[in-house]
Design an enzyme around this catalytic site. Structure first.
Site, short mmCIF file in Angstrom:
data_model
loop_
_atom_site.label_atom_id
_atom_site.label_comp_id
_atom_site.label_asym_id
_atom_site.label_seq_id
_atom_site.Cartn_x
_atom_site.Cartn_y
_atom_site.Cartn_z
N GLU A 1 9.12 16.55 15.38
CA GLU A 1 9.59 16.33 14.01
C GLU A 1 8.84 17.30 13.11
OE1 GLU A 1 8.26 12.75 11.91
OE2 GLU A 1 10.34 12.43 11.35
N LYS B 1 0.87 -1.18 0.00
CA LYS B 1 0.00 0.00 0.00
C LYS B 1 0.90 1.23 0.00
CE LYS B 1 -1.79 2.77 2.78
NZ LYS B 1 -1.66 4.01 1.95
N GLU C 1 9.14 1.49 11.23
CA GLU C 1 10.20 2.50 11.05
C GLU C 1 9.50 3.85 11.12
OE1 GLU C 1 13.30 1.95 10.94
OE2 GLU C 1 13.46 -0.17 10.43
N CYS D 1 13.64 10.92 7.22
CA CYS D 1 13.41 10.56 8.62
C CYS D 1 14.65 10.77 9.49
CB CYS D 1 12.94 9.12 8.70
SG CYS D 1 14.04 7.97 7.87
P1 NAD Z 1 1.93 8.54 7.71
O1 NAD Z 1 2.14 7.79 8.96
O2 NAD Z 1 0.87 9.58 7.67
O3 NAD Z 1 1.60 7.54 6.52
C1 NAD Z 1 2.47 6.49 6.14
C2 NAD Z 1 1.68 5.42 5.43
O4 NAD Z 1 0.80 4.79 6.36
C3 NAD Z 1 0.78 5.93 4.32
O5 NAD Z 1 0.76 4.93 3.31
C4 NAD Z 1 -0.57 6.05 5.01
O6 NAD Z 1 -1.66 5.99 4.11
C5 NAD Z 1 -0.55 4.85 5.94
N1 NAD Z 1 -1.33 4.96 7.17
C6 NAD Z 1 -1.58 6.07 7.91
N2 NAD Z 1 -2.28 5.74 9.02
C7 NAD Z 1 -2.46 4.39 8.99
C8 NAD Z 1 -3.09 3.45 9.86
N3 NAD Z 1 -3.67 3.83 11.00
N4 NAD Z 1 -3.07 2.14 9.52
C9 NAD Z 1 -2.45 1.73 8.40
N5 NAD Z 1 -1.86 2.57 7.53
C10 NAD Z 1 -1.85 3.90 7.82
O7 NAD Z 1 3.36 9.15 7.34
P2 NAD Z 1 3.76 10.06 6.11
O8 NAD Z 1 3.30 11.45 6.38
O9 NAD Z 1 3.37 9.42 4.81
O10 NAD Z 1 5.36 9.98 6.19
C11 NAD Z 1 6.11 10.82 6.99
C12 NAD Z 1 6.54 10.11 8.26
O11 NAD Z 1 7.26 8.93 7.96
C13 NAD Z 1 7.49 10.95 9.09
O12 NAD Z 1 7.13 10.87 10.45
C14 NAD Z 1 8.83 10.27 8.88
O13 NAD Z 1 9.77 10.44 9.91
C15 NAD Z 1 8.43 8.84 8.76
N6 NAD Z 1 9.48 8.08 8.08
C16 NAD Z 1 10.22 7.16 8.80
C17 NAD Z 1 11.26 6.46 8.19
C18 NAD Z 1 12.09 5.46 8.96
O14 NAD Z 1 12.79 4.66 8.32
N7 NAD Z 1 12.08 5.45 10.27
C19 NAD Z 1 11.54 6.68 6.84
C20 NAD Z 1 10.78 7.61 6.15
C21 NAD Z 1 9.74 8.30 6.78
#
Ligand code: NAD
Length: 484
Positions: free
Chosen positions: A388, A181, A255, A289
Site C-alpha cells: 500500500e 483518539k 478497518e 483505503c
Molecule cells: P496508523 O495505523 O499509523 O494510525 C492510525 C491511528 O492509530 C492513529 O490515531 C494512531 O495514532 C493510532 N495508533 C498507531 N499505532 C497504534 C497502536 N499500536 N495502538 C493504538 N493506536 C495506535 O495509520 P495512519 O497512517 O493514520 O492511516 C493510514 C492507514 O489507515 C492506511 O494503511 C489506510 O489504508 C488505513 N485506512 C483504512 C481504512 C479502512 O476503512 N479499512 C480507512 C482509512 C484508512
C-alpha cells in the site's frame, strides 16, 4: 466551546476542555504550507484514565442511561443538523490539518450527517422485544441487546470525521459512551465535532477526546475501563491492537489497509472508466483505503489504457487544497511523502516504467507535494503492486484472459475494495464476485451506509456500516423465565 480550536494543552473530558496531565505536545502542521498551526497534548496514561473514567461515569448517569433508543436516535438527528451547520468550518479545519482538497472536505459534514441519519433508522431494531420460547415449551427467553459499554474509537487522518462517525453513530445509538483518539495529524476537527455534539444535547461525558500518538492509543486500548475497541488505520498498528485485545479478550473491530484492483474487462467502456478514474483510483490524493491503485487491463488494450490513464492523471490540477478546483493536494506529512517517494524509487528499481510524474511538482516549492505518478509495465509480484503506497501513485498491469485477471487481482495480502468495469453489467457483476474482497463495485465504487463495509485478509476484522456495524456495539443477555 465553539470554534475549531480547543484551549491549548487541553483534552475534552466530561463535557469540557481540561488541562491535560501530560506536558508533552505534538505539533500540528499544515501540509500545504509546512507551517506549524498549533500544538496539542500527546495524551499519557493519566489523561486516558481521566477520559475513560468520565465515559464510565456517563454510562451510569441517568441523563444517558434513561434515554431510549428512540431518544438516542433523535440525538443523532440533532447532531447531524449541528454538523451540517458547521460544514464550512469543518471543511477548512480538516483541509488545514491533512491537506485534503476542499472539494473533498466540503462534503465531510454532509457525509457524517448521512451516516448519523441512516444509523438513526436502526433504532427500531433495538426496541423490538425479542422473546424466544424454549423448544420443549414451558419457558421462554427474553433476548436483550445491551450497550457493550465504553468504546475506544481510534481514527486515522485521511478522512478523520467520517472514520470517527462510522464508529460514533452506532456506538451512541447502542447506548455506549466513547473516548475518541484522533490521529495526531488531525486533532482539531474533533473540537468542531464536540461543539456540535454539545449543541445537539449529547450529555457530558458521553463523548470524550484525548489527542496523542500511538502511545496514547496503546494506553486507551489497554485501559481496564474500556469494553470495546474500534480502530481504523494501518495493518501494522491493527495487528498490535489485535494482540492487545486478544490478551484482554476485548472485542475489536479493525478497518485496515488496502491495495485494491480495478479490473477493466475486454468490453469496458474506457471513456466511462476515465471519467471515474480519479475518484475511484486516486481519491484524496491517493490517500483513501479502498482506492483501486492496481489497474488491470487486457493485454490487447493495455497500450490504450496506459495512454488514457497517463493523460487523465497528468491533466488533473495539483496545488492549493483550499482552491475548489484542486484535485491533488499535498500528502499529509513529510513522513508520508518520504514513504511515497521511497516506493516510487523502488518501482523504478524493479523495472516499472514511469509514464507521468515520479518527482515533486516544480511550481510548488512549499508543501508535501508529490507529482501524481503512473507506473506501466508492472508485474504482479513487484513491491509497487503489493504494498500500500497511500499516495498519488497508480500501477498498470496487463492480463491474459479472465482467469488470469482474477488471479492477479487476488494476488494480494489485502482484500478491502475493488471495481470491475465492463459494458455487459451482468458479466462484470459475475466477475466481481470472484474478487476476494469485502466490497466490490461494478462500473463504480461507492460506500453505502446501509451495507456492511469491512476488509478480508490483512484488510481487517469485522465490519462497519449497516445493521451489521451496529452489532459491534451491543452485547446480548438472555433472560430465561418460566412462561406464565
Ligand atoms: P496508523 O495505523 O499509523 O494510525 C492510525 C491511528 O492509530 C492513529 O490515531 C494512531 O495514532 C493510532 N495508533 C498507531 N499505532 C497504534 C497502536 N499500536 N495502538 C493504538 N493506536 C495506535 O495509520 P495512519 O497512517 O493514520 O492511516 C493510514 C492507514 O489507515 C492506511 O494503511 C489506510 O489504508 C488505513 N485506512 C483504512 C481504512 C479502512 O476503512 N479499512 C480507512 C482509512 C484508512
Amino acid at each position: 466551546m465553539s470554534g475549531p480550536r480547543p484551549p491549548e494543552g487541553a483534552i475534552h473530558v466530561a463535557g469540557s476542555w481540561r488541562r491535560a496531565h501530560t506536558a508533552a505536545r505534538l505539533d500540528v502542521v499544515d501540509p500545504a504550507t509546512e507551517q506549524v498551526i498549533g500544538r496539542v497534548p500527546d495524551g499519557d496514561a493519566a489523561d486516558v484514565d481521566t477520559a475513560v473514567r468520565a465515559a464510565r461515569r456517563a454510562l451510569g448517569d441517568r441523563r444517558w442511561r434513561a434515554l431510549t433508543a428512540g431518544d438516542r436516535a433523535a440525538l443523532l438527528l440533532a447532531l447531524a443538523g449541528e454538523l451540517e451547520a458547521r460544514a464550512a468550518e469543518m471543511a477548512r479545519t480538516i483541509t488545514s490539518e491533512n491537506g485534503s482538497p476542499i472539494a473533498e472536505t466540503g462534503g465531510a459534514a454532509a457525509h457524517a450527517a448521512a451516516v448519523l441519519r441512516h444509523t438513526a433508522t436502526l433504532a427500531g431494531d433495538l426496541t423490538a422485544e425479542d422473546v424466544r420460547p424454549f423448544p420443549a415449551g414451558g419457558a421462554a427467553t427474553l433476548v436483550r441487546r445491551v450497550p457493550v459499554g465504553v468504546a475506544a474509537l481510534i481514527a486515522p487522518w485521511n478522512f478523520p470525521l467520517t472514520l470517527v462517525m462510522v464508529k460514533l453513530a452506532p456506538a451512541l445509538l447502542a447506548g455506549c459512551t466513547v473516548v475518541i483518539k484522533p490521529a495526531p495529524e488531525t486533532p482539531y476537527h474533533a473540537a468542531v465535532l464536540v461543539a456540535a455534539a454539545e449543541a445537539a444535547g449529547v450529555p457530558p461525558g458521553v463523548i470524550n477526546v484525548v489527542t496523542g500518538g500511538p502511545g496514547t492509543g496503546q494506553a486507551l486500548v489497554a485501559h481496564p475501563g474500556v469494553d470495546k475497541v474500534a480502530f481504523t488505520g494501518s495493518t501494522e498498528a491493527g495487528r498490535h491492537i489485535a494482540r492487545a485485545c486478544g490478551e484482554l479478550l476485548r472485542p475489536v473491530t479493525l478497518e485496515l489497509g488496502g491495495k485494491s484492483a480495478a479490473v477493466l474487462l475486454p468490453d469496458a467502456d474506457l471513456e466511462a472508466f476515465a471519467a471515474r478514474l480519479l475518484r475511484t483510483c486516486l481519491r484524496n490524493t491517493g490517500q483513501t483505503c479502498y482506492n483501486a491503485t492496481r489497474i488491470l487491463a487486457p493485454r490487447e488494450r493495455y497500450a490504450e489504457v496506459v495512454d488514457l490513464v497517463t493523460d487523465t492523471v497528468r491533466s488533473a490540477p495539483i496545488g492549493d487544497p483550499l482552491d475548489p478546483g484542486t484535485v491533488f493536494g499535498p500528502v499529509v506529512s513529510a513522513r508520508q511523502r518520504e514513504r511515497v517517494e521511497h516506493l516510487i524509487r523502488v518501482g523504478v528499481a524493479e523495472g516499472a516504467r514511469v509514464t507521468t510524474g515520479g518527482g515533486r511538482p516544480a511550481h510548488l516549492p512549499a508543501g508535501y507535494y508529490v507529482e501524481p505518478t503512473v507506473f506501466a509495465g508492472v508485474e504482479p509480484g513487484m513491491r509497487v503492486a503489493q504494498e500500500e503506497i497511500f499516495g498519488p501513485v497508480l500501477t498498470l498491469l496487463a492480463y491474459d484472459g479472465e482467469d488470469d485477471a482474477a488471479a492477479i487481482a487476488n494476488h494480494s495480502r489485502y482484500g478491502l475494495g475493488g471495481v470491475v468495469f465492463g459494458a455487459d453489467e451482468d458479466r462484470a457483476a459475475a466477475f466481481a464476485t470472484r474478487l476476494e474482497t469485502g466490497s466490490v463495485g461494478v462500473n463504480f465504487f461507492g460506500s453505502n451506509h446501509a451495507a456492511p463495509f469491512g476488509g478480508w485478509k490483512d484488510s481487517g476484522l469485522g465490519v462497519e456500516f449497516g445493521r451489521e456495524g451496529l452489532e459491534a456495539y451491543l452485547r446480548y443477555q438472555s433472560v430465561h423465565r418460566l412462561a406464565p
